[in-house]
Design a protein around this motif. Sequence first.
Motif, PDB file in Angstrom:
ATOM      1  N   GLY A  37      43.421  38.854  51.950  1.00  0.00           N
ATOM      2  CA  GLY A  37      42.710  37.601  52.142  1.00  0.00           C
ATOM      3  C   GLY A  37      43.639  36.553  52.728  1.00  0.00           C
ATOM      4  O   GLY A  37      44.824  36.491  52.400  1.00  0.00           O
ATOM      5  N   THR A  44      40.770  33.367  51.156  1.00  0.00           N
ATOM      6  CA  THR A  44      40.524  33.608  49.734  1.00  0.00           C
ATOM      7  C   THR A  44      41.366  32.715  48.832  1.00  0.00           C
ATOM      8  O   THR A  44      41.106  32.637  47.631  1.00  0.00           O
ATOM      9  CB  THR A  44      40.784  35.085  49.381  1.00  0.00           C
ATOM     10  N   ASP A  49      41.921  40.457  46.818  1.00  0.00           N
ATOM     11  CA  ASP A  49      41.502  39.528  47.859  1.00  0.00           C
ATOM     12  C   ASP A  49      41.664  40.262  49.184  1.00  0.00           C
ATOM     13  O   ASP A  49      42.790  40.486  49.649  1.00  0.00           O
ATOM     14  CB  ASP A  49      42.375  38.266  47.857  1.00  0.00           C
ATOM     15  N   ALA A  63      36.734  38.700  47.201  1.00  0.00           N
ATOM     16  CA  ALA A  63      37.538  37.630  46.614  1.00  0.00           C
ATOM     17  C   ALA A  63      37.613  37.817  45.112  1.00  0.00           C
ATOM     18  O   ALA A  63      36.588  37.837  44.425  1.00  0.00           O
ATOM     19  CB  ALA A  63      36.931  36.270  46.945  1.00  0.00           C
TER      20      ALA A  63
END
Length: 382
Positions: A53, A88, A357, A372
């Motif tokens: 993320g 994220t 993430d 997430a």
Amino acid sequence: MYSLILKNAKIVDDSFRFADADIAVEGDKISEIAPGLTGGEEIDLTGCVLVPGFVDVHIHACVGTDTCDADPDGLAKMCAHLVTKGVTTFCPTTMTVSHEEILNALKTVKYCMDHPPKGAAIAGVNMEGPYISLKNKGAQKGEFVKDPDFKEFKELYDACGGIIKLVDIAPECPGAPEFIRQASKLCKVSIAHTLADYDCAKHAFELGVAHATHLYNAMPGLKHREPGVVGAVFDDPRVRAELICDGFHIHPAVLRVSFDALGKDRAVIVSDSMRSAGEPDGISELGGQTVYVKNGQARLKDGTIAGSTTNLHQEVKNLVGWGVPFLTAVQAATLNPAREIQEDERIGSIKVGKFADLVALDSDLNIRMVVARGKIAVDNKE
């Protein structure tokens, strides 16, 4: 039994190399990485690449709401929007506004960290100002610019429970050396909005500055007889540098040169976005000043650039299109910023034990899925 298994994608592993493996998620963490995993809700991501993320450590605002509004609902709106762009984790970023406004913003962010909204997670605050140069304030409001004051900063730091992850400073200002020595014990100190020359910047690095805010912007650039702040950053391996990669703040050719100079470990992609990110062109606001957005470019009335309207996902796509290697761009949007805010043990790379993430990108680098904290937040099914 795993809660989720992401299958058949190529993954970017913890060393930022490509690997063929499935990822098992249990709760909010990555529990196993290996080929052929079974035993949970299986998601087929054939043709995709899974990256960590994105982590944005410098973002003021988006979708009409700003950190300095000190509004929990506004921050929740930011969280919900950012996760759709693969972000994220982020650091809501304050501007050079009044002491009371900064304090209220910090307390609001702390409240949202204690009561997390859905979407992107908040890791802490980035304080861009007020300890900057009045002569190179950019889009910051001049009436609130002040010399570095560690006592004031410590009071703010304590009042919000120590959630400040980054604080900016112009090292040529009176009181800067002592501020750097003290503040660098609490968080990352960044050189920003400054007229410092090469020697002044290097001295600041010796004192404890280890980050550069939006490299090139609001600082002396690199000249062959005057290396400036940019030259000092390139010349010091202890310092990481933010880059706004929208092609407007920095020319694509300069971005290629900068990534070569900084290497894979020292470049940090940031958005520095303002209210108009995720919104149509028009009149907006930043730090109490009117901003005019045209063709996605945000400026004050006098033409000064006023933040961006981009996001990390778009910037990664931009960089790849401009010739920066994909894995280099991804690391600059994930692990490197996570390191800057001391969160790399929990986020920033795909590794067992870290938060789940994850962003699945298709062959055109468009977002196929975002996970997430172990939950599917975005599912753009074909």
